[in-house]
Design an enzyme around this catalytic site. Sequence first.
Site, PDB file in Angstrom:
ATOM      1  N   ASP A  89     -37.750  19.054  26.315  1.00  0.00           N
ATOM      2  CA  ASP A  89     -36.823  20.159  26.526  1.00  0.00           C
ATOM      3  C   ASP A  89     -37.358  21.000  27.679  1.00  0.00           C
ATOM      4  O   ASP A  89     -38.496  21.459  27.642  1.00  0.00           O
ATOM      5  CB  ASP A  89     -36.674  20.994  25.252  1.00  0.00           C
ATOM      6  CG  ASP A  89     -35.414  21.831  25.322  1.00  0.00           C
ATOM      7  OD1 ASP A  89     -34.339  21.263  25.628  1.00  0.00           O
ATOM      8  OD2 ASP A  89     -35.484  23.051  25.116  1.00  0.00           O
ATOM      9  N   SER A  90     -36.534  21.140  28.711  1.00  0.00           N
ATOM     10  CA  SER A  90     -36.985  21.830  29.919  1.00  0.00           C
ATOM     11  C   SER A  90     -36.081  23.006  30.227  1.00  0.00           C
ATOM     12  O   SER A  90     -34.916  23.021  29.818  1.00  0.00           O
ATOM     13  CB  SER A  90     -36.942  20.879  31.116  1.00  0.00           C
ATOM     14  OG  SER A  90     -37.812  19.793  30.910  1.00  0.00           O
TER      15      SER A  90
HETATM   16  P1  ITT Z   1     -31.795  15.749  27.163  1.00  0.00           P
HETATM   17  O1  ITT Z   1     -31.661  17.067  26.402  1.00  0.00           O
HETATM   18  O2  ITT Z   1     -30.884  14.671  26.659  1.00  0.00           O
HETATM   19  O3  ITT Z   1     -33.222  15.304  27.285  1.00  0.00           O
HETATM   20  P2  ITT Z   1     -30.865  17.338  29.435  1.00  0.00           P
HETATM   21  O4  ITT Z   1     -30.662  17.005  30.868  1.00  0.00           O
HETATM   22  O5  ITT Z   1     -29.717  17.991  28.705  1.00  0.00           O
HETATM   23  O6  ITT Z   1     -31.318  15.996  28.697  1.00  0.00           O
HETATM   24  P3  ITT Z   1     -32.599  19.690  29.099  1.00  0.00           P
HETATM   25  O7  ITT Z   1     -31.784  20.385  28.075  1.00  0.00           O
HETATM   26  O8  ITT Z   1     -34.077  19.699  28.925  1.00  0.00           O
HETATM   27  O9  ITT Z   1     -32.162  18.166  29.269  1.00  0.00           O
HETATM   28  O10 ITT Z   1     -32.309  20.121  30.580  1.00  0.00           O
HETATM   29  C1  ITT Z   1     -32.273  21.352  31.096  1.00  0.00           C
HETATM   30  C2  ITT Z   1     -31.568  21.344  32.431  1.00  0.00           C
HETATM   31  O11 ITT Z   1     -32.572  21.395  33.421  1.00  0.00           O
HETATM   32  C3  ITT Z   1     -30.691  20.124  32.756  1.00  0.00           C
HETATM   33  O12 ITT Z   1     -29.583  20.549  33.524  1.00  0.00           O
HETATM   34  C4  ITT Z   1     -31.613  19.247  33.583  1.00  0.00           C
HETATM   35  O13 ITT Z   1     -30.893  18.477  34.523  1.00  0.00           O
HETATM   36  C5  ITT Z   1     -32.471  20.283  34.288  1.00  0.00           C
HETATM   37  N1  ITT Z   1     -33.811  19.762  34.507  1.00  0.00           N
HETATM   38  C6  ITT Z   1     -34.689  19.300  33.580  1.00  0.00           C
HETATM   39  N2  ITT Z   1     -35.816  18.881  34.168  1.00  0.00           N
HETATM   40  C7  ITT Z   1     -35.644  19.091  35.502  1.00  0.00           C
HETATM   41  C8  ITT Z   1     -36.432  18.840  36.627  1.00  0.00           C
HETATM   42  O14 ITT Z   1     -37.625  18.251  36.538  1.00  0.00           O
HETATM   43  N3  ITT Z   1     -35.951  19.179  37.830  1.00  0.00           N
HETATM   44  C9  ITT Z   1     -34.736  19.753  37.949  1.00  0.00           C
HETATM   45  N4  ITT Z   1     -33.916  20.006  36.941  1.00  0.00           N
HETATM   46  C10 ITT Z   1     -34.359  19.661  35.720  1.00  0.00           C
END
Ligand code: ITT
Length: 182
Positions: free
Chosen positions: A66-67
């Site tokens: 989760d990012s």
């Molecule tokens: P999952 O929950 O299925 O893993 P997600 O893309 O929905 O996929 P997150 O909720 O963690 O994942 O994502 C948060 C947002 O931040 C999402 O729009 C990602 O594309 C973006 N994101 C995550 N990691 C990133 C990175 O390394 N660089 C740029 N954007 C990122």
Amino acid sequence: MRKIIFVTGNSHKVAEASYIMSGIGIKVEQNNCGYPELQDENLEKIAGFGAQWAANKLNCEVMVDDSGLFIEALGGFPGPYSAYVFDTLGNEKILKLMEGETNRKAVFRCVIGYCKPGYEPRVFSGEVAGVIAGGIRGNGGFGYDPILEVGGITFGEMPDEEKNSLSHRYLALVNFAGWLEE
Ligand code: ITT
């Protein structure tokens, strides 16, 4: 080679994690089954809950990621709502919100959740500090990469190997890998 199932819908995350984890002999395999995302401010809680739920559902050890991008001048927005905000506003509108703003500091955080069936989850975090760029720059990476500058260039302008040697995800995975190796 040890294999860990990575539960995510985001194949870019899988590509980055595979590259980083292959260095310590761990193969990462994507499973797209999804997991319920807790409505919480805290990425650790969201990742821990998701990992535990997915491990019990799939009956195998799993990792999730989760990012979130936390922009200081916007009170930490979009933070835990980064995926929703990326899909609804996107990078151009985030830049509009930041127009005229001199404090451009931002932090990208990544929390890896890991769990085995029947166990409590573990979480490993990493973060990188940068600034929100004045415009969209670079075709590399994904998501917010073209608007987050680290060391003068955006993640979108960096070769993949460079992003994968200093990113929030790299730092979280290094913590995770260190614990796995113990
Ligand atoms: P999952 O929950 O299925 O893993 P997600 O893309 O929905 O996929 P997150 O909720 O963690 O994942 O994502 C948060 C947002 O931040 C999402 O729009 C990602 O594309 C973006 N994101 C995550 N990691 C990133 C990175 O390394 N660089 C740029 N954007 C990122």
